[in-house]
Design a protein around this motif. Structure first.
Motif, mmCIF file in Angstrom:
data_model
loop_
_atom_site.group_PDB
_atom_site.id
_atom_site.type_symbol
_atom_site.label_atom_id
_atom_site.label_comp_id
_atom_site.label_asym_id
_atom_site.label_seq_id
_atom_site.Cartn_x
_atom_site.Cartn_y
_atom_site.Cartn_z
ATOM 1 N N SER A 72 0.825 -1.207 0.000
ATOM 2 C CA SER A 72 0.000 0.000 0.000
ATOM 3 C C SER A 72 0.861 1.260 0.000
ATOM 4 O O SER A 72 0.575 2.228 -0.722
ATOM 5 C CB SER A 72 -0.921 0.000 1.229
ATOM 6 N N ASP A 75 2.604 1.632 -3.487
ATOM 7 C CA ASP A 75 1.637 2.132 -4.468
ATOM 8 C C ASP A 75 1.321 3.604 -4.212
ATOM 9 O O ASP A 75 1.160 4.396 -5.145
ATOM 10 C CB ASP A 75 0.342 1.322 -4.390
ATOM 11 N N ILE A 117 -7.248 0.023 -9.979
ATOM 12 C CA ILE A 117 -6.317 -0.038 -8.848
ATOM 13 C C ILE A 117 -6.421 -1.398 -8.177
ATOM 14 O O ILE A 117 -5.413 -1.992 -7.765
ATOM 15 C CB ILE A 117 -6.621 1.076 -7.812
ATOM 16 N N ARG A 121 -3.599 -4.724 -9.363
ATOM 17 C CA ARG A 121 -2.713 -5.221 -8.306
ATOM 18 C C ARG A 121 -2.351 -6.682 -8.522
ATOM 19 O O ARG A 121 -1.333 -7.171 -8.055
ATOM 20 C CB ARG A 121 -3.448 -5.040 -6.964
ATOM 21 N N PRO A 131 -0.824 2.659 -10.233
ATOM 22 C CA PRO A 131 -0.938 3.802 -9.305
ATOM 23 C C PRO A 131 -0.305 5.077 -9.863
ATOM 24 O O PRO A 131 -0.816 6.181 -9.648
ATOM 25 C CB PRO A 131 -0.198 3.318 -8.055
ATOM 26 N N ASN A 148 -6.912 1.423 -2.804
ATOM 27 C CA ASN A 148 -5.543 0.949 -2.633
ATOM 28 C C ASN A 148 -5.424 0.056 -1.401
ATOM 29 O O ASN A 148 -4.770 -0.992 -1.437
ATOM 30 C CB ASN A 148 -4.599 2.155 -2.507
#
Length: 201
Positions: A72, A75, A117, A121, A131, A148
């Motif tokens: 997290s 990103d 997003i 991932r 991102p 996110n």
């Protein structure tokens, strides 16, 4: 290469067990960063981390949390860079030499919008770039942050669990070989004898 990477990571964890969480955080963060994350084998690294969970070197719950937090944060840095530098990103030499990276990221984001997003991932080639694209295209921060967080929370166990089960399976196979080798040897001899008889006939 994977074996060497896993061995290095294992040694690092064993030498600094109190820093294990931070090390996992940094690994997840770095493999999530734009450009760096494109060339780093993130799947292999997280698979390796999963095998360390299976043998007890790392704890599952805390490792998942550290990995999710690192992903997290990584990103988030990419998103912030995209927001801050905007179109200047296109002037970076690496992107000039690899124009398809940004092109594919743009097409993916335009197709799926904010949900990219979450989806991105889990797609290797564009995972680390989405991102950044979201930042360049000025996605509202209030929409980006919760998406996110959810994406990272889902990604961490999804990428760690395969390594965990692989590690467990190899342990079981090794144990079964140690305990059941006479039967395995007998079975192999019978198969060989059966093959010889068929060959003679």
């Amino acid at each position: 290469m994977f074996a060497e990477l896993l061995d290095t990571f294992t040694q690092l964890i064993n030498q600094h067990p109190t820093w294990a969480g931070l090390i996992v955080f940094l690994v997840a963060m770095v493999e999530s960063l734009a450009i760096i994350g494109v060339v780093i084998p993130g799947v292999a690294i997280m698979f390796g981390v999963g095998t360390l969970i299976s043998n007890g070197t790392l704890d599952m719950a805390s490792t998942v949390m550290w990995a999710a937090a690192g992903a997290s944060f990584g990103d988030g840095l990419s998103f912030a860079l995209g927001k801050h530098y905007d179109k200047k990103i296109y002037t970076i030499a690496w992107f000039k030499n690899n124009p398809d990276v940004l092109k594919n990221g743009h097409e993916f984001f335009e197709k799926y919008g904010a949900i990219s997003i979450l989806i991105g991932r889990f797609i290797g080639p564009i995972r680390a770039i989405i991102p950044l694209i979201a930042g360049i295209l000025d996605m509202p921060t209030k929409h980006y942050i919760p998406t996110n967080l959810i994406a990272s929370a889902l990604w961490a166990p999804a990428y760690l669990i395969p390594g965990f089960f692989f590690g467990k399976s190899t342990t079981l196979i090794t144990t079964n070989l140690e305990n059941g080798w006479p039967f395995i040897l007998l079975f192999a001899v019978l198969i060989w004898a059966f093959y010889k008889i068929l060959k003679q006939r």
